[in-house]
Design an enzyme around this catalytic site. Structure first.
Site, PDB file in Angstrom:
ATOM      1  N   GLY A 253       0.987  -1.364   0.129  1.00  0.00           N
ATOM      2  CA  GLY A 253      -0.018   0.018  -0.077  1.00  0.00           C
ATOM      3  C   GLY A 253       0.729   1.292  -0.040  1.00  0.00           C
TER       4      GLY A 253
ATOM      5  N   ASN B  61       1.811   3.060  -2.558  1.00  0.00           N
ATOM      6  CA  ASN B  61       1.205   3.915  -3.742  1.00  0.00           C
ATOM      7  C   ASN B  61      -0.076   4.773  -2.959  1.00  0.00           C
ATOM      8  OD1 ASN B  61       2.512   4.731  -6.184  1.00  0.00           O
ATOM      9  ND2 ASN B  61       2.539   2.455  -6.339  1.00  0.00           N
TER      10      ASN B  61
ATOM     11  N   LYS C 298     -15.324 -14.345 -10.716  1.00  0.00           N
ATOM     12  CA  LYS C 298     -14.933 -12.995 -10.635  1.00  0.00           C
ATOM     13  C   LYS C 298     -16.016 -11.899 -10.785  1.00  0.00           C
ATOM     14  CE  LYS C 298     -10.834 -11.180 -12.463  1.00  0.00           C
ATOM     15  NZ  LYS C 298     -10.041 -11.092 -13.643  1.00  0.00           N
TER      16      LYS C 298
ATOM     17  N   MET D 255      -3.265  -6.922  -7.593  1.00  0.00           N
ATOM     18  CA  MET D 255      -2.505  -8.013  -8.469  1.00  0.00           C
ATOM     19  C   MET D 255      -3.675  -8.827  -9.123  1.00  0.00           C
ATOM     20  SD  MET D 255       0.558  -7.020  -8.221  1.00  0.00           S
ATOM     21  CE  MET D 255       1.358  -8.509  -9.066  1.00  0.00           C
ATOM     22  N   ARG D 256      -4.888  -8.370  -9.637  1.00  0.00           N
ATOM     23  CA  ARG D 256      -5.749  -8.999 -10.301  1.00  0.00           C
ATOM     24  C   ARG D 256      -6.051  -8.377 -11.545  1.00  0.00           C
ATOM     25  NH1 ARG D 256      -7.332 -13.056  -7.976  1.00  0.00           N
ATOM     26  NH2 ARG D 256      -7.018 -13.095  -5.974  1.00  0.00           N
TER      27      ARG D 256
ATOM     28  N   ASN E  47      -3.808   2.563 -13.918  1.00  0.00           N
ATOM     29  CA  ASN E  47      -3.005   1.967 -13.331  1.00  0.00           C
ATOM     30  C   ASN E  47      -1.658   2.397 -13.457  1.00  0.00           C
ATOM     31  OD1 ASN E  47      -2.143  -0.685 -12.206  1.00  0.00           O
ATOM     32  ND2 ASN E  47      -1.245  -1.174 -14.182  1.00  0.00           N
TER      33      ASN E  47
ATOM     34  N   HIS F 106       2.547   1.309 -13.434  1.00  0.00           N
ATOM     35  CA  HIS F 106       3.011   0.079 -13.736  1.00  0.00           C
ATOM     36  C   HIS F 106       4.698   0.430 -13.838  1.00  0.00           C
ATOM     37  CE1 HIS F 106       3.621  -4.010 -15.523  1.00  0.00           C
ATOM     38  NE2 HIS F 106       4.777  -3.595 -16.183  1.00  0.00           N
TER      39      HIS F 106
END
Length: 188
Positions: A12, A14, A65, A90-91, A107, A109
């Protein structure tokens, strides 16, 4: 004031950077919700320390999901969330969440996409021997680490220490993510 959600699966850091930027007034926003798919993740404690509501779930407790993503969408809607910021989540985001929030999910990356997609980008780049590393902020679509690139920032590194490289990535990604969130929220 804008309302954002942060999705995280682990430490956590970020989340911490984003929540802190909101509290300091750097972002005209507040983190209205933390979504975390790992009960016990450090991100949950960080959210509690900032007084941020959480939705913590275990994907295995849902039949599919789509089922847990419907629950996430309901929580986002109830919190009045305008922008979803993935921060170490991480999904892979599925169709249900994309249908409800498509175009409003971003997101961070730890590579210069399209190079080194996936969960181990820093390690892959180091093993490959690159000398220019970086961070990408992108809109999320149905592809793995795909979607339109919103911002990138590069830096040189010629060492071989993974921990040092990870520190450099974090030092780059925190301000870039906050700058990008600000631009999106304020239509810059």
């Amino acid at each position: 004031m804008h309302r954002i959600a942060v999705f995280a699966s682990g430490e956590g850091t970020n989340f911490e950077a984003i929540a802190g930027a909101c509290e300091r007034g750097v972002l005209d926003a507040r983190v209205a919700l933390l979504v975390c798919d790992r009960p016990g993740a450090r991100a949950v404690g960080r959210a509690a320390a900032h007084g941020v509501d959480t939705f913590v779930f275990s994907p295995r407790e849902y039949p599919s999901k789509a089922d847990y993503e419907r629950e996430i969408v309901a929580r986002l809607d109830a919190a009045g969330v305008e922008l979803v910021c993935l921060a170490g989540y991480m999904r892979i985001v599925g169709d249900t969440l994309l249908a409800a929030y498509g175009g409003r999910i971003i997101n961070v990356h730890p590579s210069l996409l399209p190079a080194f997609r996936g969960a181990h980008a820093i390690e892959q780049a180091l093993e490959y021997g690159v000398k220019v590393f970086g961070v990408t902020i992108h809109r999320v679509d149905a592809t793995l680490d795909g979607g339109p690139i919103l911002a990138q920032r590069a830096f040189d590194y010629e060492g071989g220490d993974l921990a040092e490289l990870e520190r450099l990535v974090h030092a780059t990604e925190y301000p870039l993510y906050i700058e990008t969130i600000d631009k999106i929220l304020n239509n810059k």
